[in-house]
Design a protein around this motif. Structure first.
Motif, PDB file in Angstrom:
ATOM      1  N   ILE A  82       0.852  -1.190   0.000  1.00  0.00           N
ATOM      2  CA  ILE A  82       0.000   0.000   0.000  1.00  0.00           C
ATOM      3  C   ILE A  82       0.885   1.236   0.000  1.00  0.00           C
ATOM      4  O   ILE A  82       1.695   1.436   0.908  1.00  0.00           O
ATOM      5  CB  ILE A  82      -0.945   0.006   1.215  1.00  0.00           C
ATOM      6  N   LYS A  83       0.741   2.035  -1.055  1.00  0.00           N
ATOM      7  CA  LYS A  83       1.434   3.321  -1.165  1.00  0.00           C
ATOM      8  C   LYS A  83       0.553   4.268  -1.965  1.00  0.00           C
ATOM      9  O   LYS A  83      -0.057   3.849  -2.963  1.00  0.00           O
ATOM     10  CB  LYS A  83       2.769   3.178  -1.907  1.00  0.00           C
ATOM     11  N   PRO A  84       0.482   5.526  -1.577  1.00  0.00           N
ATOM     12  CA  PRO A  84      -0.243   6.480  -2.430  1.00  0.00           C
ATOM     13  C   PRO A  84       0.469   6.649  -3.769  1.00  0.00           C
ATOM     14  O   PRO A  84       1.652   6.326  -3.911  1.00  0.00           O
ATOM     15  CB  PRO A  84      -0.225   7.783  -1.617  1.00  0.00           C
ATOM     16  N   LEU A  85      -0.259   7.161  -4.731  1.00  0.00           N
ATOM     17  CA  LEU A  85       0.273   7.314  -6.088  1.00  0.00           C
ATOM     18  C   LEU A  85       1.615   8.031  -6.099  1.00  0.00           C
ATOM     19  O   LEU A  85       2.561   7.585  -6.757  1.00  0.00           O
ATOM     20  CB  LEU A  85      -0.729   8.077  -6.955  1.00  0.00           C
ATOM     21  N   ALA A  86       1.724   9.118  -5.349  1.00  0.00           N
ATOM     22  CA  ALA A  86       2.948   9.936  -5.387  1.00  0.00           C
ATOM     23  C   ALA A  86       4.167   9.193  -4.848  1.00  0.00           C
ATOM     24  O   ALA A  86       5.294   9.540  -5.183  1.00  0.00           O
ATOM     25  CB  ALA A  86       2.739  11.222  -4.592  1.00  0.00           C
ATOM     26  N   GLU A  87       3.935   8.154  -4.034  1.00  0.00           N
ATOM     27  CA  GLU A  87       5.045   7.397  -3.458  1.00  0.00           C
ATOM     28  C   GLU A  87       5.299   6.074  -4.181  1.00  0.00           C
ATOM     29  O   GLU A  87       6.234   5.346  -3.832  1.00  0.00           O
ATOM     30  CB  GLU A  87       4.768   7.122  -1.975  1.00  0.00           C
ATOM     31  N   ASP A 177       0.843 -13.677   4.987  1.00  0.00           N
ATOM     32  CA  ASP A 177       2.017 -12.857   5.285  1.00  0.00           C
ATOM     33  C   ASP A 177       2.051 -11.545   4.507  1.00  0.00           C
ATOM     34  O   ASP A 177       2.829 -10.646   4.862  1.00  0.00           O
ATOM     35  CB  ASP A 177       3.297 -13.645   4.998  1.00  0.00           C
ATOM     36  N   ILE A 178       1.246 -11.409   3.452  1.00  0.00           N
ATOM     37  CA  ILE A 178       1.285 -10.156   2.689  1.00  0.00           C
ATOM     38  C   ILE A 178       0.857  -8.961   3.529  1.00  0.00           C
ATOM     39  O   ILE A 178       1.174  -7.817   3.190  1.00  0.00           O
ATOM     40  CB  ILE A 178       0.430 -10.221   1.411  1.00  0.00           C
ATOM     41  N   TRP A 179       0.159  -9.227   4.632  1.00  0.00           N
ATOM     42  CA  TRP A 179      -0.294  -8.130   5.493  1.00  0.00           C
ATOM     43  C   TRP A 179       0.742  -7.732   6.531  1.00  0.00           C
ATOM     44  O   TRP A 179       0.543  -6.729   7.245  1.00  0.00           O
ATOM     45  CB  TRP A 179      -1.599  -8.527   6.197  1.00  0.00           C
ATOM     46  N   ASN A 180       1.816  -8.461   6.669  1.00  0.00           N
ATOM     47  CA  ASN A 180       2.780  -8.192   7.740  1.00  0.00           C
ATOM     48  C   ASN A 180       3.323  -6.763   7.684  1.00  0.00           C
ATOM     49  O   ASN A 180       3.433  -6.087   8.713  1.00  0.00           O
ATOM     50  CB  ASN A 180       3.941  -9.184   7.686  1.00  0.00           C
ATOM     51  N   ALA A 181       3.668  -6.305   6.501  1.00  0.00           N
ATOM     52  CA  ALA A 181       4.236  -4.963   6.366  1.00  0.00           C
ATOM     53  C   ALA A 181       3.192  -3.864   6.496  1.00  0.00           C
ATOM     54  O   ALA A 181       3.518  -2.716   6.795  1.00  0.00           O
ATOM     55  CB  ALA A 181       4.959  -4.839   5.021  1.00  0.00           C
ATOM     56  N   PRO A 184      -2.563  -4.122   9.390  1.00  0.00           N
ATOM     57  CA  PRO A 184      -3.932  -3.587   9.351  1.00  0.00           C
ATOM     58  C   PRO A 184      -4.566  -3.396  10.719  1.00  0.00           C
ATOM     59  O   PRO A 184      -5.457  -2.549  10.878  1.00  0.00           O
ATOM     60  CB  PRO A 184      -4.683  -4.634   8.525  1.00  0.00           C
ATOM     61  N   ASP A 185      -4.123  -4.143  11.726  1.00  0.00           N
ATOM     62  CA  ASP A 185      -4.700  -3.997  13.063  1.00  0.00           C
ATOM     63  C   ASP A 185      -4.440  -2.611  13.649  1.00  0.00           C
ATOM     64  O   ASP A 185      -5.191  -2.149  14.524  1.00  0.00           O
ATOM     65  CB  ASP A 185      -4.126  -5.060  14.009  1.00  0.00           C
ATOM     66  N   ALA A 186      -3.396  -1.960  13.180  1.00  0.00           N
ATOM     67  CA  ALA A 186      -3.036  -0.646  13.718  1.00  0.00           C
ATOM     68  C   ALA A 186      -3.581   0.502  12.870  1.00  0.00           C
ATOM     69  O   ALA A 186      -3.334   1.672  13.198  1.00  0.00           O
ATOM     70  CB  ALA A 186      -1.515  -0.528  13.817  1.00  0.00           C
ATOM     71  N   LYS A 187      -4.337   0.191  11.812  1.00  0.00           N
ATOM     72  CA  LYS A 187      -4.816   1.228  10.913  1.00  0.00           C
ATOM     73  C   LYS A 187      -6.347   1.276  10.908  1.00  0.00           C
ATOM     74  O   LYS A 187      -7.001   0.247  10.725  1.00  0.00           O
ATOM     75  CB  LYS A 187      -4.310   0.972   9.487  1.00  0.00           C
ATOM     76  N   PHE A 190      -9.323  -0.649   8.203  1.00  0.00           N
ATOM     77  CA  PHE A 190      -8.874  -1.924   7.665  1.00  0.00           C
ATOM     78  C   PHE A 190      -9.531  -3.070   8.433  1.00  0.00           C
ATOM     79  O   PHE A 190      -9.726  -2.988   9.643  1.00  0.00           O
ATOM     80  CB  PHE A 190      -7.353  -2.069   7.779  1.00  0.00           C
ATOM     81  N   THR A 191      -9.841  -4.145   7.724  1.00  0.00           N
ATOM     82  CA  THR A 191     -10.328  -5.350   8.378  1.00  0.00           C
ATOM     83  C   THR A 191      -9.220  -5.919   9.260  1.00  0.00           C
ATOM     84  O   THR A 191      -8.084  -6.060   8.819  1.00  0.00           O
ATOM     85  CB  THR A 191     -10.757  -6.403   7.338  1.00  0.00           C
ATOM     86  N   LYS A 192      -9.536  -6.202  10.506  1.00  0.00           N
ATOM     87  CA  LYS A 192      -8.544  -6.745  11.424  1.00  0.00           C
ATOM     88  C   LYS A 192      -8.215  -8.186  11.037  1.00  0.00           C
ATOM     89  O   LYS A 192      -9.056  -8.923  10.520  1.00  0.00           O
ATOM     90  CB  LYS A 192      -9.038  -6.679  12.870  1.00  0.00           C
ATOM     91  N   ARG A 193      -7.000  -8.592  11.322  1.00  0.00           N
ATOM     92  CA  ARG A 193      -6.542  -9.899  10.863  1.00  0.00           C
ATOM     93  C   ARG A 193      -7.370 -11.039  11.439  1.00  0.00           C
ATOM     94  O   ARG A 193      -7.615 -12.038  10.758  1.00  0.00           O
ATOM     95  CB  ARG A 193      -5.052 -10.085  11.155  1.00  0.00           C
ATOM     96  N   LYS A 194      -7.844 -10.883  12.668  1.00  0.00           N
ATOM     97  CA  LYS A 194      -8.652 -11.954  13.254  1.00  0.00           C
ATOM     98  C   LYS A 194      -9.978 -12.119  12.526  1.00  0.00           C
ATOM     99  O   LYS A 194     -10.613 -13.197  12.601  1.00  0.00           O
ATOM    100  CB  LYS A 194      -8.914 -11.670  14.731  1.00  0.00           C
ATOM    101  N   ASP A 195     -10.417 -11.074  11.815  1.00  0.00           N
ATOM    102  CA  ASP A 195     -11.678 -11.121  11.081  1.00  0.00           C
ATOM    103  C   ASP A 195     -11.508 -11.498   9.620  1.00  0.00           C
ATOM    104  O   ASP A 195     -12.494 -11.677   8.893  1.00  0.00           O
ATOM    105  CB  ASP A 195     -12.396  -9.764  11.165  1.00  0.00           C
ATOM    106  N   MET A 196     -10.268 -11.576   9.155  1.00  0.00           N
ATOM    107  CA  MET A 196     -10.013 -11.921   7.753  1.00  0.00           C
ATOM    108  C   MET A 196     -10.309 -13.397   7.492  1.00  0.00           C
ATOM    109  O   MET A 196     -10.373 -14.212   8.407  1.00  0.00           O
ATOM    110  CB  MET A 196      -8.555 -11.632   7.388  1.00  0.00           C
ATOM    111  N   MET A 197     -10.470 -13.718   6.226  1.00  0.00           N
ATOM    112  CA  MET A 197     -10.574 -15.124   5.831  1.00  0.00           C
ATOM    113  C   MET A 197      -9.217 -15.795   5.962  1.00  0.00           C
ATOM    114  O   MET A 197      -8.189 -15.137   6.134  1.00  0.00           O
ATOM    115  CB  MET A 197     -11.076 -15.227   4.388  1.00  0.00           C
ATOM    116  N   ARG A 198      -9.221 -17.110   5.884  1.00  0.00           N
ATOM    117  CA  ARG A 198      -7.992 -17.892   5.916  1.00  0.00           C
ATOM    118  C   ARG A 198      -7.680 -18.377   4.497  1.00  0.00           C
ATOM    119  O   ARG A 198      -8.565 -18.512   3.653  1.00  0.00           O
ATOM    120  CB  ARG A 198      -8.135 -19.084   6.856  1.00  0.00           C
TER     121      ARG A 198
END
Length: 232
Positions: A82-87, A177-181, A184-187, A190-198
């Motif tokens: 995740i990065k804005p267009l300018a970055e 693991d794509i969410w590690n960087a 989402p739990d701190a933002k 965003f859907t929290k990881r415990k609520d995501m699908m497996r």
């Protein structure tokens, strides 16, 4: 015994999909850059950089020589950030397209015509909610996934009535693991990881699509978590 090829199969959705197909009785070819070369009665692991056309060509030649044209292809390899267009740098953008879109093209271009010639086969494309909804900060990812949807739909048209079936699977957030960087739990929003699908949930959708009777075409599956936060 049927053969299935899964790209990006060293972890996450790819690994779960490969495991599900193998458990269903198929010989599974797992393709990923980080895999160690290995082979047994029901699995073949091939190290392959799917962004490198020469590496993909070598892998495809080997698969055809040793196992024939696969019965099932799961184009899954992908990266996410995740990065804005300018970055978002040129390298960010082109690397994402190469991994998420061009790699799927290289595999499909080689094998789908041979499936058509044989008169059977199943192409599964792992898309994303981002193949039909654009989210802030996802310029490169959305471009790759919208492109993947477009390519898949054209392949569907070109293989119609050939005996080759196609399925696009578009999952929402999956806890891999794509969410590690991203963390989402701190933002907020965003859907929290415990609520995501497996990953196994998406693998079950793959298995469902490819095990339907030949007269049934599961053309598209969309999956979302039961508790979903629609990020803007």
């Amino acid at each position: 015994m049927k053969t299935a090829l899964v790209t990006g199969a060293s972890g996450g959705i790819g690994l779960a999909g490969a495991d599900a197909l193998r458990a269903a009785g198929m010989h599974v070819v797992r393709l990923a850059r980080s895999l160690r070369e290995a082979k047994d009665e029901r699995r073949t692991d091939i190290a392959c950089d799917v962004t490198d056309p020469a590496s993909v060509d070598r892998a495809m030649v080997r698969i055809e020589h040793e196992l024939g044209v696969p019965n099932v292809i799961v184009n899954n390899a992908g990266i996410f950030f995740i990065k804005p267009l300018a970055e978002t740098s040129y390298e960010d953008f082109t690397t994402t397209l190469a991994t998420n879109l061009t790699a799927a093209f290289l595999v499909a271009r080689t094998l789908v015509p041979k499936m058509v010639q044989r008169g059977s086969g199943h192409l599964v494309t792992i898309g994303s909610i981002s193949d039909y909804i654009g989210f802030s900060g996802s310029t490169a990812y959305a471009a790759s996934k919208f492109g993947l949807r477009g390519m898949h739909e054209v392949i569907r048209q070109e293989t119609a009535k050939s005996g080759v079936r196609t399925t696009l699977i578009s999952p929402g957030p999956v806890d891999t693991d794509i969410w590690n960087a991203v963390d989402p739990d701190a933002k907020p929003g965003f859907t929290k990881r415990k609520d995501m699908m497996r990953a196994e949930d998406v693998a079950a959708a793959v298995l469902y699509a490819v095990t339907q009777p030949e007269h049934v075409a599961v053309t598209e599956i969309r999956l979302l978590p039961a508790i979903y936060t629609p990020r803007g």
